[in-house]
Every structure is written in C-alpha cells, then in structure tokens.
Write a protein that holds these residues in place. Structure first.
Motif, mmCIF file in Angstrom:
data_model
loop_
_atom_site.group_PDB
_atom_site.id
_atom_site.type_symbol
_atom_site.label_atom_id
_atom_site.label_comp_id
_atom_site.label_asym_id
_atom_site.label_seq_id
_atom_site.Cartn_x
_atom_site.Cartn_y
_atom_site.Cartn_z
ATOM 1 N N MET A 1 0.853 -1.184 0.000
ATOM 2 C CA MET A 1 0.000 0.000 0.000
ATOM 3 C C MET A 1 0.889 1.234 0.000
ATOM 4 O O MET A 1 1.708 1.438 0.877
ATOM 5 C CB MET A 1 -0.921 -0.011 1.213
ATOM 6 C CG MET A 1 -1.837 1.175 1.261
ATOM 7 S SD MET A 1 -2.909 1.166 2.675
ATOM 8 C CE MET A 1 -4.442 0.817 1.879
ATOM 9 N N ASP A 2 0.666 2.051 -0.976
ATOM 10 C CA ASP A 2 1.432 3.281 -1.159
ATOM 11 C C ASP A 2 0.740 4.424 -0.406
ATOM 12 O O ASP A 2 -0.440 4.347 -0.082
ATOM 13 C CB ASP A 2 1.492 3.595 -2.660
ATOM 14 C CG ASP A 2 2.479 4.682 -3.010
ATOM 15 O OD1 ASP A 2 3.238 5.097 -2.132
ATOM 16 O OD2 ASP A 2 2.467 5.126 -4.175
ATOM 17 N N VAL A 3 1.482 5.476 -0.132
ATOM 18 C CA VAL A 3 0.899 6.630 0.553
ATOM 19 C C VAL A 3 -0.194 7.269 -0.294
ATOM 20 O O VAL A 3 -1.162 7.811 0.227
ATOM 21 C CB VAL A 3 1.983 7.646 0.959
ATOM 22 C CG1 VAL A 3 2.517 8.395 -0.249
ATOM 23 C CG2 VAL A 3 1.454 8.616 1.985
ATOM 24 N N ASN A 4 -0.079 7.190 -1.599
ATOM 25 C CA ASN A 4 -1.110 7.741 -2.480
ATOM 26 C C ASN A 4 -2.411 6.947 -2.377
ATOM 27 O O ASN A 4 -3.493 7.522 -2.502
ATOM 28 C CB ASN A 4 -0.627 7.785 -3.925
ATOM 29 C CG ASN A 4 0.439 8.841 -4.125
ATOM 30 O OD1 ASN A 4 0.392 9.901 -3.500
ATOM 31 N ND2 ASN A 4 1.404 8.554 -4.973
ATOM 32 N N ASP A 5 -2.317 5.640 -2.164
ATOM 33 C CA ASP A 5 -3.517 4.832 -1.953
ATOM 34 C C ASP A 5 -4.239 5.288 -0.690
ATOM 35 O O ASP A 5 -5.468 5.375 -0.663
ATOM 36 C CB ASP A 5 -3.157 3.348 -1.837
ATOM 37 C CG ASP A 5 -2.620 2.777 -3.133
ATOM 38 O OD1 ASP A 5 -2.929 3.339 -4.203
ATOM 39 O OD2 ASP A 5 -1.872 1.781 -3.066
ATOM 40 N N LEU A 6 -3.488 5.568 0.355
ATOM 41 C CA LEU A 6 -4.068 6.043 1.600
ATOM 42 C C LEU A 6 -4.747 7.400 1.391
ATOM 43 O O LEU A 6 -5.839 7.646 1.909
ATOM 44 C CB LEU A 6 -2.991 6.140 2.678
ATOM 45 C CG LEU A 6 -3.456 6.565 4.064
ATOM 46 C CD1 LEU A 6 -4.472 5.582 4.620
ATOM 47 C CD2 LEU A 6 -2.269 6.681 4.996
ATOM 48 N N ARG A 7 -4.126 8.260 0.626
ATOM 49 C CA ARG A 7 -4.716 9.568 0.336
ATOM 50 C C ARG A 7 -6.032 9.431 -0.426
ATOM 51 O O ARG A 7 -6.994 10.150 -0.150
ATOM 52 C CB ARG A 7 -3.750 10.422 -0.475
ATOM 53 C CG ARG A 7 -2.572 10.901 0.321
ATOM 54 C CD ARG A 7 -1.610 11.679 -0.542
ATOM 55 N NE ARG A 7 -0.480 12.121 0.256
ATOM 56 C CZ ARG A 7 0.638 12.602 -0.251
ATOM 57 N NH1 ARG A 7 0.769 12.728 -1.566
ATOM 58 N NH2 ARG A 7 1.622 12.985 0.531
ATOM 59 N N THR B 1 -9.685 10.566 0.979
ATOM 60 C CA THR B 1 -10.477 11.504 0.186
ATOM 61 C C THR B 1 -11.862 10.945 -0.100
ATOM 62 O O THR B 1 -12.868 11.649 0.047
ATOM 63 C CB THR B 1 -9.756 11.833 -1.132
ATOM 64 O OG1 THR B 1 -8.487 12.396 -0.826
ATOM 65 C CG2 THR B 1 -10.563 12.792 -1.987
ATOM 66 N N VAL B 2 -11.938 9.695 -0.491
ATOM 67 C CA VAL B 2 -13.236 9.074 -0.787
ATOM 68 C C VAL B 2 -14.082 8.976 0.475
ATOM 69 O O VAL B 2 -15.279 9.282 0.456
ATOM 70 C CB VAL B 2 -13.037 7.689 -1.440
ATOM 71 C CG1 VAL B 2 -14.349 6.927 -1.535
ATOM 72 C CG2 VAL B 2 -12.417 7.845 -2.817
#
Length: 45
Positions: free
Chosen positions: A1-7, A11-12
C-alpha cells in the motif's frame, strides 16, 4: 500500500461522509426541528 492509496481512501471517505451529512441535513424528517431551531434567536420569552 502506497501513501497515495491512503490519500485516495481518505479523500473518498471524506466525500462519502460529506454527502451523508448533507443528506441528513436536507432530509424532510428533520425540517420541522431545524425550522424550530432557526427561530430560537427571535423568540421573546
């Protein structure tokens, strides 16, 4: 899991929460209660 996935997930989830609060605030069953609360500052008791 990348930090962008967490973002994206945050957001969703934030958007879904916002839509839920918006739907609750504009629901017909809450209208009478909100109308009464809106008149509280103008009541002279």
């Amino acid at each position: 899991m990348d930090v962008n996935d967490l973002r994206v997930i945050v957001t969703v989830l934030s958007f879904v929460t916002f839509i839920g609060i918006w739907a609750w605030a504009w629901s017909r069953k809450n209208r009478e209660r909100f109308e009464e609360a809106a008149q509280l500052p103008f009541r002279d008791e």
